[in-house]
Design an enzyme around this catalytic site. Structure first.
Site, PDB file in Angstrom:
ATOM      1  N   HIS A 274      16.123  42.025  20.401  1.00 35.11           N
ATOM      2  CA  HIS A 274      16.815  42.300  21.663  1.00 35.11           C
ATOM      3  C   HIS A 274      17.636  43.598  21.576  1.00 35.11           C
ATOM      4  CE1 HIS A 274      18.981  41.032  25.406  1.00 35.11           C
ATOM      5  NE2 HIS A 274      19.911  41.812  24.883  1.00 35.11           N
ATOM      6  N   GLU A 275      18.508  43.656  20.583  1.00 31.73           N
ATOM      7  CA  GLU A 275      19.353  44.855  20.463  1.00 31.73           C
ATOM      8  C   GLU A 275      18.497  46.075  20.136  1.00 31.73           C
ATOM      9  OE1 GLU A 275      22.269  44.598  21.608  1.00 31.73           O
ATOM     10  OE2 GLU A 275      22.335  42.401  21.618  1.00 31.73           O
ATOM     11  N   HIS A 278      17.543  47.667  23.282  1.00 30.22           N
ATOM     12  CA  HIS A 278      18.640  48.505  23.788  1.00 30.22           C
ATOM     13  C   HIS A 278      18.714  49.812  22.983  1.00 30.22           C
ATOM     14  CE1 HIS A 278      20.470  45.774  26.635  1.00 30.22           C
ATOM     15  NE2 HIS A 278      20.691  44.836  25.738  1.00 30.22           N
ATOM     16  N   GLU A 304      19.028  46.235  30.207  1.00 32.31           N
ATOM     17  CA  GLU A 304      18.671  44.871  29.791  1.00 32.31           C
ATOM     18  C   GLU A 304      17.168  44.631  29.917  1.00 32.31           C
ATOM     19  OE1 GLU A 304      20.815  43.132  28.284  1.00 32.31           O
ATOM     20  OE2 GLU A 304      20.016  41.095  28.245  1.00 32.31           O
TER      21      GLU A 304
HETATM   22 ZN    ZN Z   1      21.286  42.867  26.096  1.00 28.55          ZN
END
Ligand code: ZN
Length: 513
Positions: A274-275, A278, A304
């Protein structure tokens, strides 16, 4: 043609402001990772001082004077002198600088410093209160932050709701009026789907994911996946923090964090992915534009979408695990040897209402967001008193997810956002989920054999596509314009809804009417 050279005096000043903001971000990163607990109060002063300076510089007469020579201060319209039009990058840059400037101009500098200091303090009290499972310990700080945010909304101005003024900071152009029907539509499809899943005779066993897993090995695996995704460790780091996050000081220094739970294989793994999503966005911003809006990410919803696409569309898909599961199995041979790839795929996609948002499956996740969206609107609009929060929280959890937290740490205190004043932030998570599938479907159309590439471990084809279509543009286009440019459409919940109905319909063998 007027180009970025025309506005060089402006971009030089913006660069200086960005360097101050980056320094403040570095202090925040340190606060969340390595700072000793005793440093909290001094750190809050350091960060608020820098933010105060950055704010003063942005609203300075020099910047005001420069902007006034190109923009009509009454209407915000960019002036074209006859025969000499602005090129597109300069036009976008001016539009976005004007947006930042006029928002900042409405806030007095002493208010900005006070807000920053109070939020930083509240964040630290929140962490202790959560540790002690004590909402009342956090309540006085929450009251202060909430009243400052309402004050902020009043300074900024709004048409329908003070909440819109706050939402606009995270998702430019978004309003309650737009979000309410959108969220209602999603809820209208997700709630019946969840009900069918719960009534399904298919029971997914995920107990294998909660055995004991060596922490260093988990971290090493997460790092390996990040590298495969194209996250550049020459321009990034992976550290530990209580809540995983990504922060960027420059495209050459973008940091991600994760957390490792010895008895939960998914926490580190999926927070890294997830990160990483980003992180790729921030590393993919054009360094030539650093300091200007063109070198900045467009909105939190779009940000996101990048993390959720990697986490869910890719990281919870069969093709991804066709490549990575044999490696994971080898890493944790003892724990996973009895679990085949298909069982593993089912286990990481098990749908089960849970108390904690960040641990929620991709389906119930959005229900966690709806609950927060409703509560924070009521708080900002003054319909709910802060002291009533725990009760309201628990009641909505029961209503939406059919479960009730046994204490405030796993209830109303679980998220950091409200402590640092981020009211209006939560809806961007759901927007991110919707955008993620809309973009991913487009990527599948445009990249030949994308899922075969992923199944061969070639994740960088997707990273390159995202870089070209989204990352490099910064704030050149508004979120809506970007969406139409990439997919031909404004935000559309249909791809997401179709995706979850198909994926979970198959996984839980639900009848198709
Ligand atoms: Zn996030």
């Amino acid at each position: 043609m007027k180009t970025l050279k025309t506005v060089a005096d402006l971009t030089t000043r913006l660069l200086e402001i960005q360097r101050i903001n980056s320094s403040a971000s570095l202090l925040s990163w340190d606060q969340e990772t390595y700072m000793p607990a005793g440093g909290g109060e001094a750190r809050a002063e350091q960060i608020s001082t820098l933010q105060g300076i950055a704010h003063q510089k942005l609203v300075s007469p020099e910047i005001e004077g420069l902007l006034a020579s190109w923009i009509d201060p009454e209407t915000g319209e960019i002036r074209d002198s006859p025969g000499e039009a602005w090129d597109e990058p300069s036009r976008s840059l001016l539009r976005e600088v004007w947006r930042d400037y006029s928002r900042a101009k409405k806030l007095p500098s002493d208010f900005v410093i006070k807000l920053s200091r109070e939020c930083s303090l509240a964040q630290q009290v929140w962490a202790e209160a959560k540790e002690n499972q004590s909402f009342s310990q956090f309540l006085p700080n929450l009251r202060t932050v909430l009243s400052l945010k309402r004050e902020e909304a009043a300074y900024l101005g709004y048409r329908d709701s003070p909440y819109d003024a706050l939402l606009d900071e995270y998702e430019p152009g978004s309003t309650i009026k737009e979000l309410r029907p959108l969220f209602a539509q999603i809820k209208g499809r997700l709630v019946p789907l969840l009900k069918k899943i719960q009534e399904s005779s298919v029971q997914i066993d995920d107990t294998m994911l909660f055995h004991t897993f060596d922490q260093a090995r988990q971290l090493e695996f997460g790092r390996m996946v990040l590298i495969a995704m194209g996250y550049d460790f020459e321009r990034g780091r992976l550290d530990l923090s209580a809540h995983p996050f990504t922060t960027s000081f420059h495209p050459t220094d973008v940091r991600v964090t994760t957390r490792v739970h010895e008895h939960d294989l998914q926490a580190c793994l999926f927070s890294c992915i997830h990160e990483g999503g980003h992180g790729l966005y921030d590393q993919g911003l054009d360094p030539r534009y650093f300091g200007t809006p063109l070198g900045d990410s467009v909105s939190l919803g779009i940000h996101e979408s990048q993390s959720r696409m990697w986490e869910n569309c890719v990281g919870r898909s069969r093709p991804f695990w066709r490549f990575f599961y044999p490696m994971l199995q080898q890493t944790f041979h003892h724990q996973l040897r009895a679990l085949d790839g298909e069982q593993f795929y089912a286990a990481i996609n098990r749908v089960k209402p849970s108390l904690i948002r960040v641990e929620a499956d991709e389906l119930t996740y959005n229900l966690h967001i709806m609950l927060r969206f409703e509560i924070e609107q009521d708080l900002i609009e003054g319909r709910t008193r802060p002291e009533d929060l725990p009760g309201i929280w628990n009641q909505k959890m029961e209503e939406y997810l059919g479960i009730v937290p046994s204490n405030d740490a796993e209830g109303v205190l679980q998220d950091v956002h409200w402590s640092f004043g981020a009211f209006g932030y939560f809806p961007t998570y759901t927007l991110g989920n919707l955008y993620s599938v809309q973009f991913y479907e487009q990527a599948k159309l445009e990249i030949p054999h994308l899922e075969d590439e992923i199944a061969a471990g070639q994740l960088m084809v997707l990273q390159r596509w995202l870089g070209q279509k989204i990352h490099r543009w910064g704030r050149m286009f508004t979120p809506d314009h970007l969406s139409r440019r990439v997919t031909g459409k404004s935000l559309d919940p249909e791809p997401f809804l179709t995706y979850v109905e198909k994926k979970y319909g198959e996984l839980y063998r639900l009848e198709t009417k």
